[in-house]
Scaffold this motif. Structure first.
Motif, PDB file in Angstrom:
ATOM      1  N   ILE A 124       0.806  -1.220   0.000  1.00 40.86           N
ATOM      2  CA  ILE A 124       0.000   0.000   0.000  1.00 40.86           C
ATOM      3  C   ILE A 124       0.844   1.278   0.000  1.00 40.86           C
ATOM      4  O   ILE A 124       0.690   2.141  -0.869  1.00 40.86           O
ATOM      5  CB  ILE A 124      -0.966  -0.025   1.202  1.00 40.86           C
ATOM      6  N   GLN A 125       1.779   1.387   0.959  1.00 40.20           N
ATOM      7  CA  GLN A 125       2.544   2.633   1.063  1.00 40.20           C
ATOM      8  C   GLN A 125       3.466   2.851  -0.129  1.00 40.20           C
ATOM      9  O   GLN A 125       3.642   3.976  -0.581  1.00 40.20           O
ATOM     10  CB  GLN A 125       3.375   2.631   2.346  1.00 40.20           C
ATOM     11  N   SER A 154       7.549  -1.070   4.996  1.00 41.89           N
ATOM     12  CA  SER A 154       7.608  -1.563   6.378  1.00 41.89           C
ATOM     13  C   SER A 154       6.487  -2.552   6.695  1.00 41.89           C
ATOM     14  O   SER A 154       6.625  -3.370   7.587  1.00 41.89           O
ATOM     15  CB  SER A 154       7.656  -0.401   7.371  1.00 41.89           C
ATOM     16  N   ALA A 155       5.356  -2.469   5.962  1.00 41.30           N
ATOM     17  CA  ALA A 155       4.356  -3.544   6.087  1.00 41.30           C
ATOM     18  C   ALA A 155       4.718  -4.571   5.022  1.00 41.30           C
ATOM     19  O   ALA A 155       4.558  -4.332   3.842  1.00 41.30           O
ATOM     20  CB  ALA A 155       2.950  -3.003   5.883  1.00 41.30           C
ATOM     21  N   LYS A 156       5.247  -5.726   5.466  1.00 38.90           N
ATOM     22  CA  LYS A 156       5.768  -6.712   4.501  1.00 38.90           C
ATOM     23  C   LYS A 156       4.714  -7.743   4.136  1.00 38.90           C
ATOM     24  O   LYS A 156       4.087  -8.324   5.010  1.00 38.90           O
ATOM     25  CB  LYS A 156       6.962  -7.452   5.114  1.00 38.90           C
ATOM     26  N   ILE A 157       4.557  -7.978   2.841  1.00 39.62           N
ATOM     27  CA  ILE A 157       3.660  -9.043   2.406  1.00 39.62           C
ATOM     28  C   ILE A 157       4.448 -10.345   2.463  1.00 39.62           C
ATOM     29  O   ILE A 157       5.456 -10.509   1.777  1.00 39.62           O
ATOM     30  CB  ILE A 157       3.119  -8.769   0.997  1.00 39.62           C
ATOM     31  N   THR A 158       4.000 -11.282   3.297  1.00 41.65           N
ATOM     32  CA  THR A 158       4.765 -12.514   3.483  1.00 41.65           C
ATOM     33  C   THR A 158       4.199 -13.669   2.673  1.00 41.65           C
ATOM     34  O   THR A 158       4.813 -14.718   2.574  1.00 41.65           O
ATOM     35  CB  THR A 158       4.797 -12.903   4.972  1.00 41.65           C
TER      36      THR A 158
END
Ligand code: FAD
Ligand code: AMP
Lengths: 321, 243
Positions: A73-74, A184-188
């Motif tokens: 998103i970011q 920083s929001a990681k898609i795992t």
């Protein structure tokens, strides 16, 4: 000046809702005299420049960075903000979706833009900039004026036909420096049905309700959906009971669909279910209870037992081919 | 953990929507107001997280005084304090600016919201607050677990889900099945009466958008009932021109 369109891809194709957004922007550009630029993130898909050009794009800004293939998103917001400045855009157009909404919200702040979501038509420019939006989950419309110079319009599915008469759009490859914190929001990982028609994108949706008694009877819905090339949906109790996955649940608290044809099998038509389907162009109801509320809003209906009617309908549709 | 939950005060999902004053005002007569269904999921998950690891829950609404019963209900469900920012919520950007201003001073570890409000259906406020505070925003969230300083999230995407790992603080827009709605019990209702509910002034000057006029969709014509699938296929082909 230009109008920028943010597009999304799925399984190696540009989403149809994104092509609708491009054509919406083109129609808007005809009124305002602006050119349509598309920002395309991640790898280009086959025939992309041609497809986007046909739909109304005058140019494509291709930002190829492997990390952008996933919808972070970011990071997506950062790229679109930079491209927005670069092409001197004043308006951003995109299709409403789970990613589009999240990206647009951050951009509204970044670009100090007035934002309208669930847009259902082209703006009226006679007195400022006024767009019509769908609100109260499809139960009403509102005309919203936007005062700011920068504007973001998130458009609803099926309100703009996709143009096919434009010519291929030139592609400019652009590299954008992405600060680490935008990831920083990681898609795992992802878990996704492949080869299926995406429910919010579908032109025909076949949905089943609690009246089908159990997941073992879903072959009925699958066969009919296959015959029609349709996506599958369901009512809330069906996904609550685990008969079908949550992403198939349609309604006020589920997916909102706007297909050309919505076919509801053994669904009563509770107001919360209708809230998710009331934007459909045609609604067909198959229910054994003639008093089912769904018949009050449907276009066509058969009062009958789904277990008898649906296989016959599937057969009749297959016979058309 | 210090959690902020932002709730809307919206017409019950079965409400008939009507307008007054020449279609410029929403008609509240006879309408029952509830906590937004998605916000209710956010609150329920906050209560569970607090049960697991302690902390406090603040609920917040940007609204006029008539939203206070809805905030009281959130206190009865398990929030510790309620804040009402006294203003008519003009649009998502206005609401986000008020929420961000409040949240900046309080340093919450986690901000939970609903995936979207069911009146304006924007799905915008959480992303806007994330950007205003310079922290990540994730929506729509179906599952949220926290271990130390890191959250594991499953986010719904068209046709499936995506798994995300993100450090606190961040903003999440929640939806089912993140938690089961909690119905206030007698003890909750009693204790809610003595919990603090504070109204504070709004500071956001204006808004970027303006509501001009509402309109109801045209009434649907009567359904065409047929007896056989052949007649139905014929209608789809020749009347609707879909097949
Ligand atoms: C806050 C809130 C939000 C909600 N959100 C949603 C939502 O997003 N989506 C949603 O769907 N619901 C939602 N609901 C639930 C909604 O109120 C209804 O309970 C639900 O839609 C009913 O699902 P159904 O029609 O499948 O089941 P039922 O109401 O049980 O209806 C089953 C139907 O099947 C018919 N039937 C039975 N057997 C047959 C047969 N053999 N052949 C043909 N017909 C048959 C019956 O006549 C009946 O009409 C929500 C509820 C609340 C309170
Ligand atoms: N007036 C408000 N007060 C507090 N929170 C709100 C308000 N409006 C929206 N929110 C929060 O933001 C979420 C998304 O709202 P929206 O962007 O309007 O769809 C809601 O589910 C709430 O959690």
């Amino acid at each position: 000046m230009s109008i920028l369109v943010y597009i999304e891809k799925d399984q190696g194709r540009i989403k149809n809702s994104s092509l609708e957004a491009v054509s919406y922007a083109a129609a808007l550009g005809e009124i305002t005299g602006d050119k349509v630029q598309v920002v395309s993130l991640g790898e280009a898909v086959e025939g992309e420049a041609e497809l986007l050009g046909k739909a109304g794009a005058a140019g494509v800004i291709q930002v190829t960075d492997d990390r952008l293939a996933a919808g972070v998103i970011q990071a997506h917001a950062e790229v679109v903000a930079q491209v927005f400045d670069k092409v001197k855009a004043k308006t951003l157009v995109l299709a409403k979706s789970s990613l589009g909404d999240a990206v647009a919200a951050r951009l509204a702040v970044r670009l100090e833009a007035g934002m309208a979501t669930n847009v259902v038509g082209l703006p009226d420019l006679t007195d400022g900039f006024v767009v019509r939006r769908s609100i109260f989950t499809g139960k009403a419309f509102v005309d919203t004026g936007i005062h700011t110079e920068n504007k973001i319009l998130a458009i609803k599915k099926n309100i703009q036909p996709v143009k096919t008469d434009g010519s291929a759009a030139p592609v400019e490859n652009v590299t954008i420096d992405l600060p680490g914190e935008t990831f920083s929001a990681k898609i795992t990982g992802t878990e996704k049905a492949t080869g299926e028609v995406l429910l919010p994108e579908a032109d025909i949706v076949v949905s089943g309700g609690r009246g089908l008694n159990g997941p073992e009877n879903w072959g009925l819905i699958e066969d009919l959906a296959d015959a029609l090339g349709a996506a599958k949906g369901c009512s809330k109790p069906v996904s609550d009971s685990g008969w079908r996955p949550h992403h198939e649940h349609v309604g006020q608290t589920g997916v909102k669909v706007a297909p050309s044809l919505y076919l509801a099998v053994a669904i009563s038509g509770a107001i919360q279910h209708l809230a998710g389907v009331n934007a459909s162009r045609y609604m067909v109801v198959i229910n054994k209870d003639p008093e089912a509320p769904f018949f009050k809003v449907a276009d066509y209906g058969i009062v009958g037992d789904a277990f008898e009617v649906v296989p016959k309908l599937t057969e009749a549709i297959n016979a058309l081919k | 953990m210090k959690i902020l939950v932002c709730i809307t005060h919206v017409p019950d999902t079965t409400s008939k929507i009507k307008f007054t004053d020449n279609n410029t005002q929403f008609d509240k007569t006879g309408v029952q107001f509830i906590i937004g269904p998605y916000d209710d999921y956010a609150l329920a998950r906050a209560v569970e997280l607090k049960e697991q690891s302690g902390g406090s829950i603040t609920v917040l609404n940007v609204g006029e005084s008539d939203t206070e019963p809805t905030l009281r209900k959130a206190l009865a469900i398990g929030a510790d304090e309620a804040i009402r920012i006294n203003a008519f919520p003009k649009d998502a950007a206005f609401v986000a600016s008020e929420i961000a201003r409040f949240a900046k001073e309080e340093a919450f570890d986690l901000i939970l919201m609903g995936r979207e409000s069911i009146d304006y259906n924007g799905g915008m406020v959480h992303g806007m607050v994330g950007e205003l505070l310079g922290i990540p925003s994730v929506s729509p969230v179906m599952k949220l677990d926290i271990e130390g300083n890191t959250a594991t999230i499953s986010r719904e995407i068209e046709g499936g889900k995506e798994f995300i790992s993100v450090d606190l603080p961040f903003v999440a827009g929640c939806q089912e099945p993140i938690a089961e709605w909690k119905i206030p019990n007698m003890r909750g209702i009693m204790s809610a009466r003595s919990k603090p509910l504070k109204a504070i002034d709004s500071e956001t000057p204006g808004s970027k958008t303006e509501t001009k006029k509402y309109e109801l969709p045209p009434a649907k014509g009567a359904v065409k009932l047929v007896d056989t699938v052949e007649e139905l296929v014929d209608l789809l082909k020749n009347d609707a021109k879909i097949l």
